[in-house]
Design an enzyme around this catalytic site. Sequence first.
Site, PDB file in Angstrom:
ATOM      1  N   GLU A  24       0.756  -1.306  -0.061  1.00 35.42           N
ATOM      2  CA  GLU A  24      -0.142   0.308  -0.239  1.00 35.42           C
ATOM      3  C   GLU A  24       0.697   1.037   0.054  1.00 35.42           C
ATOM      4  O   GLU A  24       0.612   2.158   1.117  1.00 35.42           O
ATOM      5  CB  GLU A  24      -0.972   0.133   1.341  1.00 35.42           C
ATOM      6  CG  GLU A  24      -2.102  -1.003   1.067  1.00 35.42           C
ATOM      7  CD  GLU A  24      -3.015  -0.933   2.236  1.00 35.42           C
ATOM      8  OE1 GLU A  24      -3.202  -0.036   3.017  1.00 35.42           O
ATOM      9  OE2 GLU A  24      -4.178  -1.750   2.167  1.00 35.42           O
TER      10      GLU A  24
ATOM     11  N   GLU B 137      -5.363  -8.490   0.586  1.00 31.98           N
ATOM     12  CA  GLU B 137      -5.916  -8.329   1.850  1.00 31.98           C
ATOM     13  C   GLU B 137      -7.354  -7.986   1.564  1.00 31.98           C
ATOM     14  O   GLU B 137      -7.953  -7.156   0.433  1.00 31.98           O
ATOM     15  CB  GLU B 137      -5.355  -7.177   2.403  1.00 31.98           C
ATOM     16  CG  GLU B 137      -4.093  -7.169   3.375  1.00 31.98           C
ATOM     17  CD  GLU B 137      -3.701  -5.970   3.793  1.00 31.98           C
ATOM     18  OE1 GLU B 137      -4.561  -5.172   4.401  1.00 31.98           O
ATOM     19  OE2 GLU B 137      -2.400  -5.740   4.000  1.00 31.98           O
TER      20      GLU B 137
HETATM   21  C1  BGP Z   1      -4.540  -2.094   5.132  1.00 36.33           C
HETATM   22  C2  BGP Z   1      -3.190  -2.422   5.886  1.00 36.33           C
HETATM   23  C3  BGP Z   1      -3.065  -3.283   6.869  1.00 36.33           C
HETATM   24  C4  BGP Z   1      -4.241  -3.199   7.954  1.00 36.33           C
HETATM   25  C5  BGP Z   1      -5.541  -3.178   6.933  1.00 36.33           C
HETATM   26  C6  BGP Z   1      -6.799  -2.819   8.032  1.00 36.33           C
HETATM   27  O1  BGP Z   1      -4.474  -0.727   4.701  1.00 36.33           O
HETATM   28  O2  BGP Z   1      -2.389  -2.776   4.626  1.00 36.33           O
HETATM   29  O3  BGP Z   1      -1.943  -3.352   7.574  1.00 36.33           O
HETATM   30  O4  BGP Z   1      -4.061  -2.335   8.962  1.00 36.33           O
HETATM   31  O5  BGP Z   1      -5.545  -1.964   6.084  1.00 36.33           O
HETATM   32  O6  BGP Z   1      -6.875  -1.393   8.544  1.00 36.33           O
HETATM   33  P1  BGP Z   1      -7.058  -0.865   9.706  1.00 36.33           P
HETATM   34  O7  BGP Z   1      -6.218  -1.625  10.658  1.00 36.33           O
HETATM   35  O8  BGP Z   1      -6.788   0.516   9.615  1.00 36.33           O
HETATM   36  O9  BGP Z   1      -8.492  -1.278   9.858  1.00 36.33           O
END
Ligand code: BGP
Length: 475
Positions: free
Chosen positions: A162, A374
């Site tokens: 990201e 993800e």
């Molecule tokens: C993405 C990241 C992850 C994870 C996920 C969930 O942006 O790659 O590392 O954190 O989001 O986001 P959050 O933890 O802000 O809910």
Amino acid sequence: MPKGFLWGSASAAYQIEGAYNEGGKGMSNWDEFVKIPGKTYKETTGEIAVDHYHRFKEDVALMAEMGLKTYRFSISWPRVFPNGRGEVNPEGIQFYEELIDECIKYGIEPMVTLYHWDLPQALQEEYGGWESPKIIDDYVHYATYLFKRFKGKVNYWITINEQNIFTNFGWMTAMHPPGKFNQEKLFYQVNHHVFLAHAKAVVAFKEIIPDGKIGASFAYSPSYGLDCRPMNAMAKLDFDNLKNYWWLDVYAYGRYPKTAYRYLEKKGVAPTVTAEDAALLKEAASLVDFMGVNYYQTTVVEYNPMDGVTPFAEMNTSGKKGTGQVTGEPGVYKNPSNPYLETTDWDWTIDPAGLRYACKEITSRYDLPIVISENGLGAFDEKTTDNAIHDDYRIAYLNAHVYELMRAVEEGSDVWAYCTWSFTDLLSWLNGYQKRYGFVYVDRDEEGGSLDRYKKDSYYWYQEVIRTNGASIEE
Ligand code: BGP
């Protein structure tokens, strides 16, 4: 799903490992950043996280019992090179070797992310980290070391997680390290350095592991135009060029979208691109094997007048619905909410069809295979007195997304993997421990806990999805 489809789950080092000062690890930018009051929810840190560093065998055994086909995790750069470069830390690399071997022992394909945001603090202090082109060779040195070390064991590699998110939060909204606000020119220059580091690593990779698979993971929020008013259709086009294709096009085509570049040039914030840079980006683009996609939500786009909203607004990090605010680029676009979609408690839209949309757009625009690196639902989970977690809302969310993913495959997308975020509960960068994503509940909150693991209902649900290769997914 096609035979050999990789059903998986993903994590990141800082969010699960803990052991922040053990085993010879160097400090990372996040180890420092979380000390600044007010930066994270209730001042949470990853110092202990969910202690995966000491419990990885238990966690991998739970993955194996579930039947997981791939585990995507990141390597902490400062755990391997405490100073960012130079001497390797033997204990650090041994940890990852053991983790990889443990996965392989159970037939779980390790998928390694080289950079999931934890930069060696030493490089931040020495030359400003990603702000300096010096980082390119240090990143490539780190990556090359890992390619050589894990050649023959790790087939799937993700260069950068990201890039659009960590650079935006790092140099525009000050919510991630190095915590800079509205540094737009620097933001684009930093991104250019990240692109070059990614590209150089891809080229090196193909020499070391020619038959391995490599790509970057992009946080992809496909956009929907608000309506058919030409100004809104144009805003959607500009949004895509500035917020999506700016990254996707570089990974896949090795060049920036022209109209976006021209717009940024006029604004005086476009990055400097040499002929040598352009050639390197093109070469890497011809070598990447897949597009990594982190998919959580879609975006609505509407024209935003010059005196309209800015990119800066309160973000909902508390889980109190409705506290997020509309953002945008004055004179270009803004992103109002979507009245047709439900949202999570953190105001993220829930849009399973958006995943299909994302896949189809990548397929028709880039014709690259796709790795969903993800996808998942952040929610408040409750453990009952008999240690059960009835997360039927998570099952519904994941079922609907996998259903749409299967339709995307039917409609022509070549999807290799689907990794849920996440396997165990873990630390959310800005939202503490209460925003849970896992199939496995970890007994800890913002203050701490026993760190014991408990299977949620979704654990058994995913086990069945994997066992039937998707046939158990409901319409
Ligand atoms: C993405 C990241 C992850 C994870 C996920 C969930 O942006 O790659 O590392 O954190 O989001 O986001 P959050 O933890 O802000 O809910």
